[in-house]
Design a protein around this motif. Structure first.
Motif, PDB file in Angstrom:
ATOM      1  N   PRO A   1       0.828  -1.044  -0.061  1.00  0.00           N
ATOM      2  CA  PRO A   1       0.174  -0.020  -0.164  1.00  0.00           C
ATOM      3  C   PRO A   1       0.871   1.311   0.031  1.00  0.00           C
ATOM      4  CG  PRO A   1       0.163  -1.094   1.854  1.00  0.00           C
ATOM      5  CD  PRO A   1       0.808  -1.949   1.311  1.00  0.00           C
ATOM      6  N   GLY A   2       0.236   2.563  -0.601  1.00  0.00           N
ATOM      7  CA  GLY A   2       0.843   3.653  -0.424  1.00  0.00           C
ATOM      8  C   GLY A   2       1.846   3.763  -1.624  1.00  0.00           C
TER       9      GLY A   2
ATOM     10  N   ALA B   1       8.115  -0.766  -3.867  1.00  0.00           N
ATOM     11  CA  ALA B   1       8.466   0.253  -3.009  1.00  0.00           C
ATOM     12  C   ALA B   1       9.534   1.132  -3.942  1.00  0.00           C
ATOM     13  CB  ALA B   1       9.185  -0.137  -1.583  1.00  0.00           C
ATOM     14  N   PRO B   2       9.379   2.423  -3.422  1.00  0.00           N
ATOM     15  CA  PRO B   2      10.591   3.219  -4.319  1.00  0.00           C
ATOM     16  C   PRO B   2      12.146   3.074  -3.663  1.00  0.00           C
ATOM     17  CG  PRO B   2       9.361   4.728  -2.930  1.00  0.00           C
ATOM     18  CD  PRO B   2       8.722   3.060  -2.723  1.00  0.00           C
ATOM     19  N   SER B   3      12.988   3.184  -4.549  1.00  0.00           N
ATOM     20  CA  SER B   3      14.266   3.319  -4.160  1.00  0.00           C
ATOM     21  C   SER B   3      14.576   4.476  -3.341  1.00  0.00           C
ATOM     22  CB  SER B   3      15.128   3.168  -5.637  1.00  0.00           C
ATOM     23  OG  SER B   3      15.048   4.502  -6.336  1.00  0.00           O
ATOM     24  N   ARG B   4      15.749   4.589  -2.933  1.00  0.00           N
ATOM     25  CA  ARG B   4      16.179   5.781  -2.104  1.00  0.00           C
ATOM     26  C   ARG B   4      16.433   6.913  -2.826  1.00  0.00           C
ATOM     27  NH1 ARG B   4      18.526   5.719   3.034  1.00  0.00           N
ATOM     28  NH2 ARG B   4      19.190   7.511   3.854  1.00  0.00           N
TER      29      ARG B   4
ATOM     30  N   CYS C   1       3.728   7.600  -1.107  1.00  0.00           N
ATOM     31  CA  CYS C   1       2.796   8.389  -0.546  1.00  0.00           C
ATOM     32  C   CYS C   1       3.461   9.248   0.643  1.00  0.00           C
ATOM     33  CB  CYS C   1       1.343   7.797  -0.246  1.00  0.00           C
ATOM     34  SG  CYS C   1       1.730   6.779   1.187  1.00  0.00           S
ATOM     35  N   GLN C   2       4.237   8.658   1.274  1.00  0.00           N
ATOM     36  CA  GLN C   2       4.810   9.544   2.456  1.00  0.00           C
ATOM     37  C   GLN C   2       5.512  10.731   2.137  1.00  0.00           C
ATOM     38  OE1 GLN C   2       7.426   6.295   3.840  1.00  0.00           O
ATOM     39  NE2 GLN C   2       5.620   5.128   4.572  1.00  0.00           N
ATOM     40  N   ALA C   3       6.139  11.069   0.915  1.00  0.00           N
ATOM     41  CA  ALA C   3       6.790  12.279   0.626  1.00  0.00           C
ATOM     42  C   ALA C   3       5.593  13.411   0.556  1.00  0.00           C
ATOM     43  CB  ALA C   3       7.596  12.107  -0.771  1.00  0.00           C
ATOM     44  N   ARG C   4       4.624  13.009  -0.133  1.00  0.00           N
ATOM     45  CA  ARG C   4       3.551  14.075  -0.007  1.00  0.00           C
ATOM     46  C   ARG C   4       3.028  14.176   1.362  1.00  0.00           C
ATOM     47  NH1 ARG C   4      -1.217  11.518  -2.663  1.00  0.00           N
ATOM     48  NH2 ARG C   4      -1.126  10.402  -0.519  1.00  0.00           N
TER      49      ARG C   4
END
Length: 625
Positions: A362-363, A539-542, A583-586
């Protein structure tokens, strides 16, 4: 005053329009007939239409506003009919002279083999890109084969309904020469704006012509009369043109019905209106019949179209006819960050127009990506307001699912553009989540109004149907998948009318299942093979997470120094093993923005503010996902 020295400065389609008009005493019209599957320029027995290039007729139609701007043609008193100006006739003569010059230059001995031709039979213009010509960028030397896109029909052919034959083409001539030293500009834009096609209503291959008789509507006179009575009853009194506007039918088509209702003393003209029209009210007999009609079916809106016409429209506008390429995908996803590797996986799935599973933690943007997929398909589509079958009316147009395209229709084509019972919308994207039930997949019949509401898959035809959070619906996933096995295989679905009759409807949409669960845990192999594309969004990379932070920092206007971002990653992710989510960056920057606004401090994401945002955002979580 124009000086038309070099006709090749016009687009190929613009030259073709002028040549066609010159062949027919300078007159041509834009008409929609079945043999061209949409609007096309016609002059006498000729038309600008190329069966091998379905967009050619549309491109020729969209040159009309520019030719009027150049004062090469003007609109006649008859709607959608145009004629050459003096400048247009001069251009036609120059085109003919230019052709002869090119043939002589190329050494083609056409006269010895064929009798003299008129300008239209001799050539169709050379195709070139619609680009701006500037003095610093002279037109390159060109060598092209002269195409033939002008179809001619003999009177005998038209009378027997045969397929029109192509005019015998002139032998191809390959020309290579140096262009004139300067290319004068006639004024106006050479490039046709991308929105012009939509504004003229010519961007669709499917364009139902406006009915000219009651029989062409596909409806019975009794059905039309009942609709008229119900509409007048709701309004109290209406003019004939107002009734026609509500029904989306020409007034001429309704004249016989209005006359019949007056003769039967159901309608009474209570006054006169403009242009020989009348103001109508119901009589006592009319009110009684209107009440009976309302009890049978309370629908009182645009006249419905027959189911067969709707089926034909879906087949003509199916999403599978468009094959978006990489450039279209890049444009559709330009407002979000999508890695090139992900686009490479999504591209073939979107271009195929078949179903897909989008799954992952999710996210990470599964829903966002799925909602943007329809943007890759550029065309608008036409759908009817309502459908009728066996006397049962099904409402199809739904403002919650369909985005209406407010066409800025040019006055050139405003008259009788198409059957107004069809509304132009963007390709629909219907999104359903946990609220989805099996009833949503069937026609919803209202026992009070006796009007049926279209099912979700019917509303999403020619677009996308997104099942979000698949596996978390109240209905068992197996039941839902079993309901769609046959439609996915055969591209047809079966629905039940209120009277018990089964109808066959198209199942033509890109169906997308978005889930946080593993697809094999939700469906068996028999169903998964009917969903050919399974796209995992991980999941996105760093590096991508940092890029997302920078992008949302600019979008939300929150300054985030690199030191603060490094602190966030080390303190709240690396130290506790928390996985990154897109989603966490936003969300974290949004928390920082509201914190700064509330405390009336500069909008800067300092480490202390990021600590506050993390504590608020992750408090309800376990700390590790």
């Amino acid at each position: 005053m124009h000086t038309i020295e070099h006709p090749e400065t016009l687009l190929a389609e613009e030259q073709a329009v002028v040549q066609l008009a010159a062949k027919n005493r300078g007159i041509f019209e834009i008409a929609t007939r079945s043999d061209t599957h949409g609007p096309a320029i016609r002059a006498g027995i000729d038309k600008l239409y190329d069966p091998a290039d379905p967009t050619y007729a549309m491109r020729c139609c969209e040159t009309v506003p520019h030719l009027i701007e150049l004062q090469l043609i003007r609109q006649s008193e008859v709607p959608k009919r145009f004629q050459l100006t003096n400048f247009g006739w001069q251009l036609s003569r120059n085109l003919t002279a230019k052709l002869k010059e090119e043939r002589q230059f190329a050494g083609a001995d056409v006269a010895s083999d064929t009798p003299p031709h008129d300008p239209m039979q001799m050539t169709a213009p050379i195709r070139r890109e619609a680009e701006e010509l500037t003095p610093t960028s002279p037109e390159p030397a060109f060598g092209a084969t002269i195409p033939r896109a002008i179809v001619s029909e003999s009177p005998a052919t038209e009378s027997h309904g045969s397929v029109p034959s192509l005019v015998s083409p002139t032998p191809p001539v390959s020309i290579t020469r140096t262009p004139p030293p300067s290319m004068p500009d006639f004024g106006g834009k050479k490039r046709v704006e991308s929105g012009l096609v939509s504004s003229l209503g010519l961007d669709e291959g499917f364009l139902p012509p406006e009915p000219q008789t009651l029989a062409e509507t596909g409806l019975s006179s009794a059905a039309i009369e009942d609709l008229i009575l119900k509409i007048v009853q709701n309004a109290g009194s209406m003019t004939g043109r107002q009734i026609a506007e509500v029904l989306c039918l020409p007034l001429a088509v309704l004249e016989d019905c209005l006359t019949t209702l007056r003769n039967r003393q159901h309608l009474s003209p209570t006054g006169s209106a403009m242009l020989g029209d009348y103001v109508y009210q119901l009589t006592d007999n009319g009110r009684q019949r209107a009440r009976l009609a309302m009890q049978e079916c309370a629908y009182a809106g645009p006249a419905p179209v027959p189911l067969d016409d709707y089926v034909a429209s879906v087949e003509a506008q199916t999403i599978r006819t468009e094959k978006p390429k990489r450039a279209r995908l890049v444009e559709a996803f330009s407002d979000i960050n999508v890695e090139p590797e992900m686009l490479a996986r999504l591209g073939p799935a979107i271009s195929a127009g078949k179903g897909m599973f989008v799954y992952g933690p999710p996210g990470n943007g599964k829903t966002t990506i799925a909602q943007r997929i329809t943007r890759c398909f550029g065309q608008n589509v036409l759908i009817p307001y309502a459908i009728i079958e066996d006397g049962q009316i099904i409402k199809l147009y739904d403002a919650a699912c369909h985005e209406r395209v407010n066409s800025q229709m040019s006055s050139l084509l405003r008259h009788n553009e198409h059957d107004q019972r069809w509304i132009r919308i963007r390709r629909p994207t219907v999104v359903v989540g946990g609220e989805l039930t099996m009833d949503s997949l069937e026609l919803k019949h209202d026992p009070v109004s006796h009007i049926s509401e279209a099912s979700l898959q019917l509303k999403s035809n020619c677009g996308s149907l997104l099942i979000d959070d698949f596996g978390r619906q109240r209905v068992n996933p197996t039941e839902l998948l079993n309901r769609w096995i046959i439609p996915l295989e055969n591209r047809i679905d079966y629905l039940s009318l209120a009277n018990g009759k089964k109808i066959q409807v198209p199942f033509e949409q890109l169906i997308i299942f978005s889930t946080n669960l593993e697809p094999h845990d939700l469906a068996d192999d028999a169903f998964l093979r009917r969903i050919p594309f399974k796209i995992e969004i991980g999941a996105p990379s760093r590096e991508e997470f940092i890029k997302l932070f920078e992008m949302f920092s600019k979008k939300l206007k929150v300054e985030c120094p690199s030191e603060s971002l490094n602190y966030l990653l080390q303190r709240h992710y690396d130290s506790c093993g928390r996985p990154l989510r897109r989603c966490q960056a936003r969300d974290l920057l949004d928390q920082a923005l509201h914190y700064c606004e509330y405390n009336e401090i500069p909008v800067i994401a300092t480490p202390e503010i990021l600590d506050h945002a993390v504590n608020n955002y992750f408090t309800a979580m376990s700390g590790k996902e």
